[in-house]
Each structure stands twice: as structure tokens, then as C-alpha cells.
Scaffold this motif. Structure first.
Motif, mmCIF file in Angstrom:
data_model
loop_
_atom_site.group_PDB
_atom_site.id
_atom_site.type_symbol
_atom_site.label_atom_id
_atom_site.label_comp_id
_atom_site.label_asym_id
_atom_site.label_seq_id
_atom_site.Cartn_x
_atom_site.Cartn_y
_atom_site.Cartn_z
ATOM 1 N N PHE A 1 22.555 -13.161 -4.501
ATOM 2 C CA PHE A 1 23.172 -12.369 -3.444
ATOM 3 C C PHE A 1 23.261 -10.899 -3.839
ATOM 4 C CE2 PHE A 1 25.524 -16.553 -3.360
ATOM 5 C CZ PHE A 1 24.762 -17.088 -2.336
ATOM 6 N N LEU B 1 27.957 -6.969 -0.788
ATOM 7 C CA LEU B 1 28.265 -7.559 0.514
ATOM 8 C C LEU B 1 29.481 -8.477 0.423
ATOM 9 C CD1 LEU B 1 25.456 -6.420 1.162
ATOM 10 C CD2 LEU B 1 24.931 -8.548 2.340
ATOM 11 N N GLN C 1 29.358 -10.797 5.490
ATOM 12 C CA GLN C 1 28.133 -9.990 5.677
ATOM 13 C C GLN C 1 26.908 -10.740 5.170
ATOM 14 O OE1 GLN C 1 29.599 -6.610 3.541
ATOM 15 N NE2 GLN C 1 30.161 -5.493 5.390
ATOM 16 N N MET C 2 27.053 -11.399 4.018
ATOM 17 C CA MET C 2 25.922 -12.167 3.469
ATOM 18 C C MET C 2 25.599 -13.338 4.395
ATOM 19 S SD MET C 2 23.937 -11.970 0.756
ATOM 20 C CE MET C 2 22.397 -12.866 0.827
ATOM 21 N N ASN D 1 26.137 -13.486 7.638
ATOM 22 C CA ASN D 1 25.483 -12.979 8.846
ATOM 23 C C ASN D 1 24.004 -12.717 8.599
ATOM 24 O OD1 ASN D 1 27.837 -13.093 10.288
ATOM 25 N ND2 ASN D 1 28.351 -10.936 9.981
ATOM 26 N N LEU D 2 23.712 -12.174 7.418
ATOM 27 C CA LEU D 2 22.321 -11.883 7.067
ATOM 28 C C LEU D 2 21.489 -13.172 7.014
ATOM 29 C CD1 LEU D 2 20.171 -9.874 6.007
ATOM 30 C CD2 LEU D 2 21.114 -10.174 3.723
ATOM 31 N N ILE D 3 22.020 -14.164 6.325
ATOM 32 C CA ILE D 3 21.287 -15.428 6.166
ATOM 33 C C ILE D 3 21.258 -16.201 7.497
ATOM 34 C CG2 ILE D 3 21.338 -17.695 5.004
ATOM 35 C CD1 ILE D 3 20.546 -15.544 3.046
ATOM 36 N N SER E 1 21.350 -15.325 10.549
ATOM 37 C CA SER E 1 20.508 -14.839 11.657
ATOM 38 C C SER E 1 19.054 -15.297 11.518
ATOM 39 C CB SER E 1 20.582 -13.313 11.752
ATOM 40 O OG SER E 1 19.912 -12.736 10.667
ATOM 41 N N SER E 2 18.684 -15.798 10.342
ATOM 42 C CA SER E 2 17.287 -16.238 10.184
ATOM 43 C C SER E 2 17.096 -17.695 10.650
ATOM 44 C CB SER E 2 16.859 -16.107 8.717
ATOM 45 O OG SER E 2 17.498 -17.077 7.913
ATOM 46 N N TYR E 3 18.193 -18.452 10.753
ATOM 47 C CA TYR E 3 18.069 -19.877 11.100
ATOM 48 C C TYR E 3 18.252 -20.106 12.603
ATOM 49 C CZ TYR E 3 18.302 -20.929 6.122
ATOM 50 O OH TYR E 3 18.043 -20.988 4.781
#
Lengths: 286, 214
Positions: free
Chosen positions: A87, A91, A95-96, A98-100, A102-104
Motif C-alpha cells: 500500500f 493513504l 482512500q486505499m 476507494n482506489l482498489i 473502483s477497479s472491481y
């Protein structure tokens, strides 16, 4: 049992090391332990499966489909846990996440919150403030919150205390109870696998040594402890044997023959670690 | 998806976000105050160039600190191409931000109105395309550590490049062929720059897709 992931003939060459035609399968409803010494090729194999490194030859299929052609849907169906939290320290957990997330395509915020609560993690904490165990728990929460079918984990429990490791195994069992799932779990810390694994795949020096049902392996191997000197012609009965001035200790997979030759010896059940060490060549790091 | 990647870059290099905002607003004002004769050459080009290179160094340094985090992102459905696209979008947004701020400042600072805005926007875009468009693929190929020096060189060479870019005169034969439609030449030049920017992104994607991570 249906194979969920099939690895066939994987090759990758580094200076001084080669993955040499690695082949194995990961089955549905199974926790598969991937064992081997440090530097045996576990991480290289996992990195190849995840396409983090290129490989020279071999195919990897997920549900029968070549993942090089379906990489996005493959990665959407798996959860990944690495040995350390991979990581950005700056963050916060949210925040981490949200980043991860949004890819799934099937991110489940309810499940994520459930795991965060279960692990006593606060969403507003920065990642730099997490201990190693907390990072692993956070990693697990991320991997379990998008309805993954397969969990791929590289040395997830290395350096963790026994309590956290116990919690970790419980979470894995909970995950498997949902049905239709699989776990592929690399480790050189085999005590967790004694409790959790269904299948074992052992790699040594870039080659797969065996791919077996764990219970079958434990049944077919025995730790033999005998007194006196071991006759040289019987050494071939053992995968590995140590001779001291008091007697010998060795692991055999020819149990009946060993019982016949050493009727006075003590035969004990083996652990996964005994099996792993007995298959490793002399002088290799454990 | 890509917005979260942009947000991540802004968080890990948050001090530089403030710097980019300040440079975009402050550099033209500073030049009006101290070096008004250099407005045309340095105001907008300088803001875009300095912001882009500084932000690149900051984000790359952080990503170099956490190479495993990039690997984790690539183990999720984010593909590597998305990560490259985000970086190109980031530098394009810095360019856009500086242009918009400069345009607003032109309305309130009379000295800035002497600058040919449309021409500056095109010249600056070409500087961005030439500098970052060449630098980024090299950085993807060789990594932050090996290209740090090149980035420093870029900073030193920047003012020279800006000066040269500003003195480039479009041949009369070309300007005449666009004379029927005012501004058409700038639009065409900007679009050629855009095509080169996309080509650079394509090259970076190719390079990054073959790199072994962590």
C-alpha cells in the motif's frame, strides 16, 4: 472436483534461477498450500499467474479460459494478499479502499465494513500507522470484499503472531464455507497448512515436486525413530534420514516396508513441515 | 476508475499539488511584477513546464518508494494500460489548469492581455508534448532512479526550449493556406500535438506492459 485454475508448463528464467515447466491445478472448494523453501520459486510462480512478470512459456487457465486473453475478468474474480501490505503509506484505509474498490465490478461495501469491524480497523487510520498484522488484515478485507472466487496469497502470515494467524485461518475457513471458492496459499511456514490445507503443491528449485491431497500425504508418510546404526542398504527407504550416535530419525513414504525392516522403531505421524523438509535437497535453505 | 488513480497521485504528492496550484497562479503574476518583458516566453510555458516536471518527480519518487503498491494495482482489474493513461491525463490536466488560470488572470491583470493567448496555448502544448512526451516513455523504460538526472536536465534546458519555441515562425506559405479560417492553423497544430501525445502514450503502454513488477 473442478479445477478453477490450471497452470501448465510455466517457464521463467532469471540469472541463476529458472521456473522449469511448472504445472499444477487449483481446485474448487480446496485450500491449496504452495510450499517450498525461500527462493524455490513460489513468489515467481504467483507473480507469473498475476501477470506481474512475463513468462517465456506456459499457459494459465482460469475456469478453462486462457487468462492472457481474459486478464481483466480473471483479476475481477480473484482476491490477492501479499506478504506485506502493498500500500501507499500516505493513504488512509478509506482512500486505499476507494482506489482498489473502483477497479472491481462487484465491490461489496457491506462486506468490507463487516471485515473492518471484525478486524478492529478504523477507516480513517493512515496505512503508515498500521502494524504488520493490521496491514495483513486490511489486505484480507480488500481481497474478500468483492466476491472473489479464488484467493491468491503469497506468504500472508510470515512474521505474524500466532493469534493473528489463528484469526487468519478462521477467516479462510469462513470464506470456504460459502462454497464454490478456492484458496491458493504460498508459505514456508507450514504449521498453518497442517490445520487448513486440503491440497499441497511443493516446489523446489523451480520444479514442482508433488501435487497431492494433504491427508493422503500425511497418511503415506511416517517419521521413523530407531536405535543404533542405520544399515546403508536401508537408507533408500527414507526420503531424508539423520543418523546420530544414539540412533536415526527419518521420513519414509514406504511405511509397510520400513515397519517390516525396523519392527522396534517408533513410527510417528508427520507434519507438513516434515514432508517439506524431507523432499528438499541437502544444503537448501528452509 | 481513472479518477481514483488521479486522486491517489494527488494524495501521495499532496505538497506538490499545492505547488502546482501556486505556480499556475503565481508565476504569471511574478513575471508581471519582476520581469514583464518575459511574459510571452515564460509566463504560461513556465507554469506548465515547471508544474509538470516537479509533479512528475514528486509522484515518481513516491511510486519508487512503494513499487509493490503499483504491483498490487496491476494485480487488480486495473490493467497496466490504465495506469499509463492516468499519467498522461494527469499532465494534460496540469496543462489545462495552467491555461485556464492564465486566461482568468488575463481578464484581471492588464499587462497579461498583451500575450497572444491562443498562440501561447499551442506553443505550450508542443513544449509539453516534446518534453513529457519523450521523457515519459524513457522513464517507464528505465525507472525513476535512472531518469532522475534526465528530469533535472530537462528543468535546466526548459527555459532554452521555451525561448526557442517562442521564436519559431510558421512559414508564410503555411499561414496563407490557413488564412481563410482564423485560428485554423492553431487548431491543426494543436491536434498534431495531440496525436503525438497519444503516440507517446501508446509507446509508454507498450514499454510498461513488458516490465517485470516488484
Amino acid at each position: 472436483m473442478q479445477p478453477l485454475l490450471e497452470v501448465e508448463g510455466l517457464k521463467k528464467t532469471y540469472p541463476g534461477f529458472q521456473l522449469n515447466g511448472v504445472s499444477f491445478s487449483i481446485y474448487e472448494d480446496c485450500i491449496t498450500g504452495f510450499i517450498g523453501a525461500n527462493g524455490a520459486g513460489k513468489t515467481t510462480t504467483i507473480r507469473s499467474i498475476l501477470h506481474l512478470i512475463s513468462h517465456e512459456a506456459g499457459t494459465i487457465k482460469f475456469k478453462g479460459k486462457d487468462i492472457s486473453k481474459t486478464e481483466k475478468s480473471f483479476k475481477d474474480s480473484i482476491g490477492v494478499v501479499f506478504d506485506e501490505g502493498f500500500f501507499y503509506d500516505e493513504l488512509t484505509l478509506t482512500q486505499m479502499k476507494n482506489l482498489i474498490a473502483s477497479s472491481y465490478s462487484h465491490w461489496d461495501n457491506g462486506a468490507y465494513t463487516h471485515y473492518l469491524d471484525a478486524f478492529s480497523l478504523r477507516p480513517d487510520q493512515t496505512i503508515s500507522s498500521l502494524s504488520r498484522g493490521m496491514k495483513m488484515k486490511f489486505s484480507l478485507a480488500l481481497a474478500l470484499s468483492h466476491h472473489a472466487e479464488l484467493l491468491i496469497m503469497d506468504e500472508p502470515t510470515s512474521g505474524l503472531d500466532p493469534l493473528v494467524r489463528k484469526q487468519f485461518i478462521e477467516i479462510l475457513k469462513e470464506f470456504m464455507d460459502q462454497g464454490g471458492k478456492a484458496v491458493f496459499y504460498s508459505t514456508h511456514n507450514t504449521s498453518d497448512l497442517d490445520k487448513a490445507a486440503d491440497m499441497l503443491v511443493m516446489i523446489d528449485n523451480g520444479k514442482i515436486l508433488f501435487e497431492e491431497d494433504k491427508d493422503m500425504l500425511l497418511e503415506t508418510h511416517r517419521l521413523v525413530k530407531g536405535k543404533g546404526l542405520l544399515p546403508a542398504e536401508t537408507e533408500k527407504l527414507f526420503l531424508k534420514v539423520e543418523q546420530t550416535k544414539y540412533g536415526f530419525t527419518g521420513v519414509t513414504n514406504q511405511v509397510e516396508e520400513a515397519r517390516r525392516i525396523f519392527p522396534d522403531a517408533v513410527f510417528e505421524r508427520v507434519t507438513v513441515e516434515d514432508i517439506m523438509l524431507s523432499h528438499m535437497k541437502e544444503g537448501e535453505p528452509a | 476508475m481513472i479518477l481514483q488513480l488521479l486522486k491517489k497521485d494527488c494524495i501521495i504528492a499532496k505538497n506538490y499539488v499545492a505547488a502546482v496550484i501556486l505556480i499556475g497562479v503565481g508565476l504569471p503574476v511574478l513575471l508581471v511584477w519582476k520581469q514583464p518583458q518575459m511574459l510571452e516566453v515564460f509566463a504560461l510555458p513556465g507554469a506548465v513546464f515547471i508544474s509538470s516536471v516537479a509533479f512528475n518527480l514528486a509522484v515518481s519518487e513516491k511510486e519508487n518508494m512503494y513499487p509493490k503498491a503499483t504491483a498490487l494495482l496491476c494485480a487488480t482489474p486495473y490493467n497496466r494500460e490504465k495506469l499509463v493513461e492516468e499519467k498522461y491525463l494527469l499532465y494534460f490536466l496540469i496543462y489545462l489548469y495552467c491555461c485556464v488560470v492564465f486566461r482568468i488572470e488575463m481578464q484581471v491583470i492588464p499587462q497579461l492581455s498583451a500575450v497572444d493567448f491562443v498562440r501561447s496555448v499551442v506553443v505550450v502544448f508542443w513544449i509539453q508534448v516534446i518534453c513529457m512526451g519523450i521523457f515519459l516513455p524513457i522513464q517507464y523504460r528505465f525507472g525513476y532512479e535512472k531518469t532522475k538526472l534526465l528530469a533535472m536536465l530537462l528543468v535546466v534546458a526548459g527555459p532554452v526550449l521555451m525561448s526557442v519555441a517562442n521564436s519559431v515562425v510558421v512559414p508564410a506559405t503555411v499561414t496563407q493556406s490557413f488564412s481563410a479560417v482564423p485560428g485554423a492553423m492553431y487548431i491543426v497544430l494543436w491536434m498534431i500535438g495531440g496525436a503525438l501525445w497519444l503516440f507517446s502514450m501508446f509507446v509508454s503502454k507498450k514499454i510498461f506492459s513488458s516490465i517485470d513488477l516488484f
